[in-house]
Design a protein around this motif. Sequence first.
Motif, PDB file in Angstrom:
ATOM      1  N   GLU A  42      12.754 -39.465  51.085  1.00  0.00           N
ATOM      2  CA  GLU A  42      12.705 -38.034  50.599  1.00  0.00           C
ATOM      3  C   GLU A  42      11.913 -37.922  49.286  1.00  0.00           C
ATOM      4  N   PHE A  43      12.087 -38.994  48.434  1.00  0.00           N
ATOM      5  CA  PHE A  43      11.432 -39.008  47.216  1.00  0.00           C
ATOM      6  C   PHE A  43       9.998 -38.839  47.255  1.00  0.00           C
ATOM      7  N   LEU A  44       9.533 -39.523  48.330  1.00  0.00           N
ATOM      8  CA  LEU A  44       7.879 -39.426  48.524  1.00  0.00           C
ATOM      9  C   LEU A  44       7.570 -37.990  49.157  1.00  0.00           C
ATOM     10  N   GLU A  45       8.500 -37.447  49.428  1.00  0.00           N
ATOM     11  CA  GLU A  45       8.034 -36.116  50.394  1.00  0.00           C
ATOM     12  C   GLU A  45       8.051 -35.122  49.179  1.00  0.00           C
ATOM     13  N   LEU A  46       8.663 -35.276  48.038  1.00  0.00           N
ATOM     14  CA  LEU A  46       8.726 -34.461  47.006  1.00  0.00           C
ATOM     15  C   LEU A  46       7.285 -33.973  46.318  1.00  0.00           C
ATOM     16  N   PHE A  47       6.401 -35.035  46.623  1.00  0.00           N
ATOM     17  CA  PHE A  47       5.311 -34.816  45.784  1.00  0.00           C
ATOM     18  C   PHE A  47       3.891 -34.616  46.599  1.00  0.00           C
ATOM     19  N   HIS A  48       2.835 -33.796  45.835  1.00  0.00           N
ATOM     20  CA  HIS A  48       1.792 -33.482  46.566  1.00  0.00           C
ATOM     21  C   HIS A  48       0.538 -33.945  45.994  1.00  0.00           C
ATOM     22  N   ALA A  49       0.010 -35.166  46.294  1.00  0.00           N
ATOM     23  CA  ALA A  49      -0.803 -35.894  45.685  1.00  0.00           C
ATOM     24  C   ALA A  49      -2.221 -35.113  45.769  1.00  0.00           C
ATOM     25  N   ASN A  50      -2.411 -34.594  47.098  1.00  0.00           N
ATOM     26  CA  ASN A  50      -3.767 -33.901  47.275  1.00  0.00           C
ATOM     27  C   ASN A  50      -3.926 -32.759  46.274  1.00  0.00           C
ATOM     28  N   SER A  51      -2.959 -31.945  46.124  1.00  0.00           N
ATOM     29  CA  SER A  51      -3.113 -30.750  45.402  1.00  0.00           C
ATOM     30  C   SER A  51      -2.733 -30.603  43.755  1.00  0.00           C
ATOM     31  N   ASP A  52      -2.039 -31.794  43.435  1.00  0.00           N
ATOM     32  CA  ASP A  52      -1.692 -31.665  42.086  1.00  0.00           C
ATOM     33  C   ASP A  52      -2.943 -32.289  41.106  1.00  0.00           C
ATOM     34  N   LYS A 107       1.209 -31.665  35.082  1.00  0.00           N
ATOM     35  CA  LYS A 107       2.311 -31.534  35.930  1.00  0.00           C
ATOM     36  C   LYS A 107       3.452 -32.281  35.626  1.00  0.00           C
ATOM     37  N   VAL A 108       4.586 -31.746  35.871  1.00  0.00           N
ATOM     38  CA  VAL A 108       5.909 -32.606  35.467  1.00  0.00           C
ATOM     39  C   VAL A 108       6.685 -32.253  36.636  1.00  0.00           C
ATOM     40  N   TYR A 109       7.233 -33.491  37.224  1.00  0.00           N
ATOM     41  CA  TYR A 109       8.134 -33.564  38.324  1.00  0.00           C
ATOM     42  C   TYR A 109       9.550 -34.114  37.650  1.00  0.00           C
ATOM     43  N   LYS A 110      10.375 -33.223  37.360  1.00  0.00           N
ATOM     44  CA  LYS A 110      11.668 -33.612  36.636  1.00  0.00           C
ATOM     45  C   LYS A 110      12.598 -34.086  37.795  1.00  0.00           C
ATOM     46  N   LEU A 111      12.855 -35.281  38.100  1.00  0.00           N
ATOM     47  CA  LEU A 111      13.549 -35.844  39.088  1.00  0.00           C
ATOM     48  C   LEU A 111      15.228 -35.842  39.080  1.00  0.00           C
ATOM     49  N   ASN A 112      15.875 -35.369  39.821  1.00  0.00           N
ATOM     50  CA  ASN A 112      17.248 -35.386  39.941  1.00  0.00           C
ATOM     51  C   ASN A 112      17.879 -36.218  41.013  1.00  0.00           C
ATOM     52  N   GLY A 113      18.943 -36.893  40.510  1.00  0.00           N
ATOM     53  CA  GLY A 113      19.536 -37.979  41.739  1.00  0.00           C
ATOM     54  C   GLY A 113      18.836 -39.351  41.702  1.00  0.00           C
ATOM     55  N   PRO A 114      19.600 -40.215  42.325  1.00  0.00           N
ATOM     56  CA  PRO A 114      19.409 -41.662  42.150  1.00  0.00           C
ATOM     57  C   PRO A 114      18.156 -41.839  43.038  1.00  0.00           C
ATOM     58  N   LEU A 115      17.442 -43.079  42.896  1.00  0.00           N
ATOM     59  CA  LEU A 115      16.257 -43.293  43.678  1.00  0.00           C
ATOM     60  C   LEU A 115      16.742 -44.828  44.053  1.00  0.00           C
ATOM     61  N   VAL A 135      13.766 -32.395  42.645  1.00  0.00           N
ATOM     62  CA  VAL A 135      12.746 -32.190  41.620  1.00  0.00           C
ATOM     63  C   VAL A 135      12.737 -30.782  40.994  1.00  0.00           C
ATOM     64  N   ASP A 136      12.455 -30.577  39.700  1.00  0.00           N
ATOM     65  CA  ASP A 136      12.274 -29.310  39.126  1.00  0.00           C
ATOM     66  C   ASP A 136      10.720 -29.663  38.580  1.00  0.00           C
ATOM     67  N   LEU A 192       3.756 -44.230  45.665  1.00  0.00           N
ATOM     68  CA  LEU A 192       3.318 -42.882  45.045  1.00  0.00           C
ATOM     69  C   LEU A 192       2.106 -42.983  44.014  1.00  0.00           C
ATOM     70  N   ALA A 193       2.310 -44.079  43.222  1.00  0.00           N
ATOM     71  CA  ALA A 193       1.004 -44.219  42.503  1.00  0.00           C
ATOM     72  C   ALA A 193      -0.147 -44.419  43.063  1.00  0.00           C
ATOM     73  N   GLU A 194       0.000 -45.240  44.297  1.00  0.00           N
ATOM     74  CA  GLU A 194      -1.409 -45.646  45.046  1.00  0.00           C
ATOM     75  C   GLU A 194      -1.855 -44.183  45.650  1.00  0.00           C
ATOM     76  N   ARG A 195      -0.987 -43.430  46.075  1.00  0.00           N
ATOM     77  CA  ARG A 195      -1.484 -42.062  46.694  1.00  0.00           C
ATOM     78  C   ARG A 195      -2.208 -41.200  45.670  1.00  0.00           C
ATOM     79  N   TYR A 196      -1.551 -41.365  44.498  1.00  0.00           N
ATOM     80  CA  TYR A 196      -2.238 -40.452  43.251  1.00  0.00           C
ATOM     81  C   TYR A 196      -3.632 -41.035  43.065  1.00  0.00           C
ATOM     82  N   GLY A 197      -3.734 -42.612  42.899  1.00  0.00           N
ATOM     83  CA  GLY A 197      -4.950 -43.274  42.613  1.00  0.00           C
ATOM     84  C   GLY A 197      -5.716 -43.341  43.628  1.00  0.00           C
ATOM     85  N   SER A 198      -5.526 -43.131  44.803  1.00  0.00           N
ATOM     86  CA  SER A 198      -6.633 -42.950  45.850  1.00  0.00           C
ATOM     87  C   SER A 198      -7.317 -41.657  45.830  1.00  0.00           C
TER      88      SER A 198
END
Length: 519
Positions: free
Chosen positions: A434-444, A419-427, A409-410, A469-475
């Motif tokens: 690996e995708f889930l480890e790119l985000f920081h729900a607690n500090s965002d 905050k904008v996570y610009k994703l690069n590569g197929p999911l 991500v950029d 990922l949506a559930e992590r941010y929602g919680s």
Amino acid sequence: MFDLIRHKTASSKADLLSGLTVALALVPEAVAFAFVAGVEPMVGLYAAFIMGLITALIGGRPGMISGATGAMAVVMVALVAEHGVQYLFAAVVLAGLIQVSCGLLRLGKFIRIVPYPVMIGFVNGLAIVIFLAQLGQFKIPGVDGVMTWLPQDQLMLMLGLVLLTMAIIQFLPKLTSAVPSSLAAIVTVTLLVVFLELDTRTVLDFLKSMSGDENATIAGSLPTFSIPAVAFNLETLYIILPYSMILAAVGLIESLLTLTVIDEMTDTRGKGNKECIGQGVGNITSGFFGAMGGCAMIGQSMININSGGRGRLSGITAAVALLAFILFGSSLIEMIPLAALVGVMFMVVLGTFEWASFKVMRKVPKHDAFVIVLVTIVTVFTDLAFAVFVGVIVSALVFAWEHAKHINVDISEDANGWKVYKLNGPLFFGSAAEFLELFHANSDPEDVIVDFQNSRVCDHSALDAIDTLAERYGSNGKRLHLRHLSNDCKRLLHKAGDLVEVNLIEDPHYKIADDKLDS
């Protein structure tokens, strides 16, 4: 190094002569594979005639030769041993029906998913298998039944005749191309052996040694129609269905891969689905006429292409000539020295093997080189269908692993402070963790955007990762927004319905909005 494809254009004369050459080479192969399957020689010879004729008439690859093959023969052994030859005929009919169904369902196109390294491993492995099979012609049964090498004088004579055959095939085209060099070599060596009365093994000797019958011959009559003498009930279906499925799969894989190889050699394109139907009809007919069925033969197909056979006439000629040998010319064919046919097959080996793969190994990625070697080895020690499955699976796993490492991500911040996570590569399933480890729900911040402009949502594992990922941010009391999803990705999310709860937002300057999902 060994460019055997000297005939670049098609002609009726070339088809007729190449078909005759192929017919001569079909005899020992059909007999040998019949014995492998545990059936009479005529069962193999009839299969070579029927499969060759029908696939030449209605198959999807003009110039390709079909007949009884070792790959299918090894599957038949157990069925014949346990239940008898009539069950084999029934299984071949059912296998043909399965193959016709594959053609009608247009499944032949899936041969395109076979990677090129697997193709190289396939042809290299098959070349080695053809070579090893010819070594058996230099052996005879010993006193205790164990195969032993020929006596030294006979062995040296046979090697000399093999080398003479190979030399004629290699150098005659430099003098004339009026007659296929393989046919000229077979005729020349046969006449040499007959007139000089050389003591070397012939097709008749091979037939006698294989059958143990001093009266063995390839002479026979026309195949006759007969419904397999089995009970038409579920018990019979239970017995033959597993064998039929394997026979159908092995036959189609070998045929479609051979089709692809010939396409590349001749710079033309066959029709995979039509070939599935042709192979199926051939096997159905074989089962009803007392033949063991079969599929495409890469060795005989190579002989045909090398000899100038390009059209359907070459395959038709090979089949009709083989039947003529059985009905009228058995005595002539039985005097052909095995050395001549072995020499032809050795030239096929040299032309089939991808010698350039030795140079390629140092230039391609290591995993591709590994797949080439793996498929080659598995083909030699097991069978080609299993080897292709292994090669495709390993290639797919390597592909998934490599692409799983390419997701990143950029990170930036927009005018709203989001905050904008610009994703690069197929999911997909390989990159979901690996995708889930790119985000920081607690500090965002409270609003986070995931921009998919440079990414794709490929499968259910990707949807599940987005939902997680949506559930992590929602919680954490925060909102997750998705932007720049492609239309097919949106359809996946829309189809998932309540399974994935996210907010879709659109950039008016990004012209890929989906009205159905935005409404």
